[in-house]
Scaffold this active site. Structure first.
Site, mmCIF file in Angstrom:
data_model
loop_
_atom_site.group_PDB
_atom_site.id
_atom_site.type_symbol
_atom_site.label_atom_id
_atom_site.label_comp_id
_atom_site.label_asym_id
_atom_site.label_seq_id
_atom_site.Cartn_x
_atom_site.Cartn_y
_atom_site.Cartn_z
ATOM 1 N N PRO A 1 34.378 40.950 44.260
ATOM 2 C CA PRO A 1 33.428 40.654 43.188
ATOM 3 C C PRO A 1 34.060 40.442 41.809
ATOM 4 C CG PRO A 1 33.241 42.928 43.890
ATOM 5 C CD PRO A 1 34.120 42.245 44.893
ATOM 6 N N ASN A 2 33.512 39.468 41.122
ATOM 7 C CA ASN A 2 33.844 39.106 39.736
ATOM 8 C C ASN A 2 35.167 38.375 39.581
ATOM 9 O OD1 ASN A 2 31.445 40.202 38.458
ATOM 10 N ND2 ASN A 2 32.263 42.211 39.012
ATOM 11 N N ARG B 1 37.526 35.859 30.831
ATOM 12 C CA ARG B 1 37.402 37.091 30.044
ATOM 13 C C ARG B 1 38.505 38.056 30.418
ATOM 14 N NH1 ARG B 1 31.706 39.117 31.575
ATOM 15 N NH2 ARG B 1 32.323 40.858 30.292
ATOM 16 N N TYR C 1 43.788 40.762 33.122
ATOM 17 C CA TYR C 1 43.875 39.978 34.360
ATOM 18 C C TYR C 1 44.637 38.660 34.223
ATOM 19 C CZ TYR C 1 40.330 43.345 35.768
ATOM 20 O OH TYR C 1 39.672 44.509 36.059
ATOM 21 N N ASN D 1 42.132 41.136 47.934
ATOM 22 C CA ASN D 1 41.895 41.804 46.653
ATOM 23 C C ASN D 1 40.430 42.212 46.657
ATOM 24 O OD1 ASN D 1 41.430 42.709 44.096
ATOM 25 N ND2 ASN D 1 42.532 41.052 43.060
ATOM 26 N N ALA E 1 36.381 45.631 42.714
ATOM 27 C CA ALA E 1 35.774 46.954 42.503
ATOM 28 C C ALA E 1 35.466 47.673 43.818
ATOM 29 C CB ALA E 1 34.499 46.811 41.672
ATOM 30 N N HIS F 1 37.438 50.762 45.222
ATOM 31 C CA HIS F 1 37.233 52.147 44.807
ATOM 32 C C HIS F 1 35.945 52.760 45.361
ATOM 33 C CE1 HIS F 1 40.398 50.733 42.238
ATOM 34 N NE2 HIS F 1 39.585 49.891 41.621
ATOM 35 N N ASP G 1 36.723 50.628 57.129
ATOM 36 C CA ASP G 1 36.420 50.626 58.569
ATOM 37 C C ASP G 1 36.661 49.253 59.191
ATOM 38 O OD1 ASP G 1 35.732 53.285 58.382
ATOM 39 O OD2 ASP G 1 33.569 52.967 58.496
ATOM 40 N N GLU H 1 46.944 44.719 50.580
ATOM 41 C CA GLU H 1 45.998 44.853 49.464
ATOM 42 C C GLU H 1 46.714 44.381 48.197
ATOM 43 O OE1 GLU H 1 44.949 48.969 48.996
ATOM 44 O OE2 GLU H 1 43.850 48.645 47.122
ATOM 45 N N HIS I 1 46.340 43.667 43.912
ATOM 46 C CA HIS I 1 45.609 43.786 42.639
ATOM 47 C C HIS I 1 46.407 43.107 41.541
ATOM 48 C CE1 HIS I 1 42.722 46.531 44.340
ATOM 49 N NE2 HIS I 1 43.731 47.171 44.915
ATOM 50 N N SER J 1 46.021 43.761 38.267
ATOM 51 C CA SER J 1 46.387 44.834 37.337
ATOM 52 C C SER J 1 46.982 46.000 38.126
ATOM 53 C CB SER J 1 45.142 45.292 36.569
ATOM 54 O OG SER J 1 44.212 45.902 37.451
ATOM 55 N N ARG K 1 44.958 52.740 34.889
ATOM 56 C CA ARG K 1 43.756 52.443 34.115
ATOM 57 C C ARG K 1 42.785 53.628 34.170
ATOM 58 N NH1 ARG K 1 41.718 46.744 36.015
ATOM 59 N NH2 ARG K 1 40.350 47.078 34.214
#
Ligand code: CA2
Length: 147
Positions: free
Chosen positions: A10-11, A18, A23, A74, A77, A80, A87, A98, A100, A102, A107
């Site tokens: 997401p995002n 932004r 990022y 990736n 959110a 977390h 699963d 995985e 990321h 950042s 953070r």
């Protein structure tokens, strides 16, 4: 030629618009192009996708079994929060990395834990878009090591 799914959560469709200090300035399309270039060099085919929906990521991880030799994810959110992603990754048992942009551990405290980390072979974080390129190298190594 092996196919690798590169899945984005997401995002991440907002990249480049932004929070460039966190990022970077590349858009997700720029990152896709970077990955396509690297995949050509490694003789891999990539299927690069983004969704804002947790269940869609679960569906795509399940789809990868049979359609891909490995996964780069990736989870954004959902990293977390998502036992469902954990699963799904355990269930498909594919080489998985995985990624990321950042360094979540540096953070906010709520980003310190990843539900995904214990279901993948490794995590690459803090290298910006280059992390995806490193992920393709890592997945190549993992695939070569599988019997
Ligand atoms: O560093 C990463 O790649 C993250 O997976 C990015 C997620 C964040 O929740 C993770 O803790 C770390 C957030 C992606 C949101 O991306 C945006 C891009 C531009 C503007 C706003 C958000």
């Amino acid at each position: 030629m092996h196919t690798i799914f590169i899945l984005n959560g997401p995002n991440l469709n907002l990249l480049g618009t932004r929070e460039p200090h966190i990022y970077g300035t590349m858009t997700l399309k720029d990152i896709q192009e970077l990955c396509e270039k690297k995949a050509t060099a490694l003789n891999l085919q990539i299927d690069f996708r983004q969704t804002n929906h947790e269940g869609v990521l679960v569906d795509w991880i399940q789809e990868a079994k049979g359609a891909a030799k490995g996964l780069i994810l990736n989870p954004a959110a959902y990293t977390h929060t998502s036992v469902a992603l954990h699963d799904a990754l355990k269930a498909v048992d594919l080489p998985a990395i995985e990624v990321h942009l950042s360094q979540p551990a540096a953070r906010e405290a709520f980003r310190a834990h990843s539900y995904v980390a214990s279901a993948v072979n490794g995590t690459i974080s803090g290298f910006g878009a280059e992390g995806y390129v490193l992920g393709l190298d890592a997945i190549t190594t993992l695939i070569a090591a599988r019997p």
